[in-house]
Scaffold this active site. Structure first.
Site, PDB file in Angstrom:
ATOM      1  N   HIS A   1      36.299  32.797  29.295  1.00 22.34           N
ATOM      2  CA  HIS A   1      37.725  32.760  28.956  1.00 22.34           C
ATOM      3  C   HIS A   1      37.883  33.350  27.565  1.00 22.34           C
ATOM      4  CE1 HIS A   1      41.834  31.361  28.560  1.00 22.34           C
ATOM      5  NE2 HIS A   1      41.800  31.013  29.839  1.00 22.34           N
TER       6      HIS A   1
ATOM      7  N   HIS B   1      42.426  38.168  30.504  1.00 26.97           N
ATOM      8  CA  HIS B   1      41.952  37.195  29.520  1.00 26.97           C
ATOM      9  C   HIS B   1      40.796  36.326  30.019  1.00 26.97           C
ATOM     10  CE1 HIS B   1      44.560  34.927  32.142  1.00 26.97           C
ATOM     11  NE2 HIS B   1      43.920  33.847  31.740  1.00 26.97           N
TER      12      HIS B   1
END
Length: 150
Positions: free
Chosen positions: A73, A58
Site C-alpha cells: 500500500h 496506490h
C-alpha cells in the site's frame, strides 16, 4: 512452503506500529511491516514472484504460487489522490517476477498532498504466528528481505 517477502521499496523500516493509520497499525488488514520511503521519484517492485490479483495506482497485491497474497500500500489515504502522481507499469492478471517494477511514484508529492508516504507491506489472510524474521527497523533497499511466511 515458505515464502520470503522482499521489500518493494527502498527506505527506512518503521514496522506496522509506525503506520499513521489505526487499521494498518493494529494489523487488522494482516501482519507485516512498513517502510518510510525516500522523498524522491521511485518505483515500487514486486515483493514476490506471482500474479497481480489486485492493481490500483496506490496499492497492489501479488499472489505467489503458495497462495500467499502480499499487499503493498503506497502511502496512507492515497486512494483520495485518485491515481494522481502514480504511474502503473503492470496490470491485474500479469505474472511478475520479484523485483519487477510495478508502479512509479514520488513519495514527496504524496507528502505535499497532505498524505503520509509510509507504505505498509502486509501478508493478507495470515496470522502473526505464520510470519518469521519480520524486519521492524533499519534501512532497506528494494529487494531486501522483510519477512518469511510459512
Amino acid at each position: 512452503m515458505t515464502t520470503t517477502v522482499t521489500s518493494p521499496l527502498p527506505g527506512r523500516v518503521v514496522g506496522l506500529a509506525g503506520v499513521p493509520d489505526p487499521v494498518f497499525a493494529g494489523a487488522m488488514v494482516g501482519p507485516g511491516t512498513a517502510i518510510d520511503p525516500p522523498r524522491e521519484p521511485i518505483e515500487a517492485v514486486a515483493p514476490v514472484d506471482g500474479q497481480i490479483v489486485s492493481m490500483h495506482p496506490h496499492a497492489f497485491v501479488v499472489m505467489d504460487e503458495n497462495g500467499h497474497g502480499v499487499l503493498t500500500h503506497l502511502g496512507i489515504d492515497t486512494v483520495t489522490l485518485k491515481g494522481k502522481g502514480f504511474e502503473l507499469l503492470a496490470a491485474k492478471g500479469d505474472r511478475v517476477k520479484r523485483g519487477q517494477a510495478l508502479v512509479k511514484w514520488n513519495p514527496a508529492d504524496v507528502e505535499t498532498a497532505g498524505r503520509s508516504p509510509i507504505s505498509p507491506i502486509v501478508a493478507l489472510e495470515a496470522s502473526a504466528e505464520q510470519l518469521g524474521d519480520v524486519v521492524e527497523s533499519g534501512d532497506v533497499t528494494a529487494g531486501s528481505d522483510l519477512f518469511t511466511w510459512s
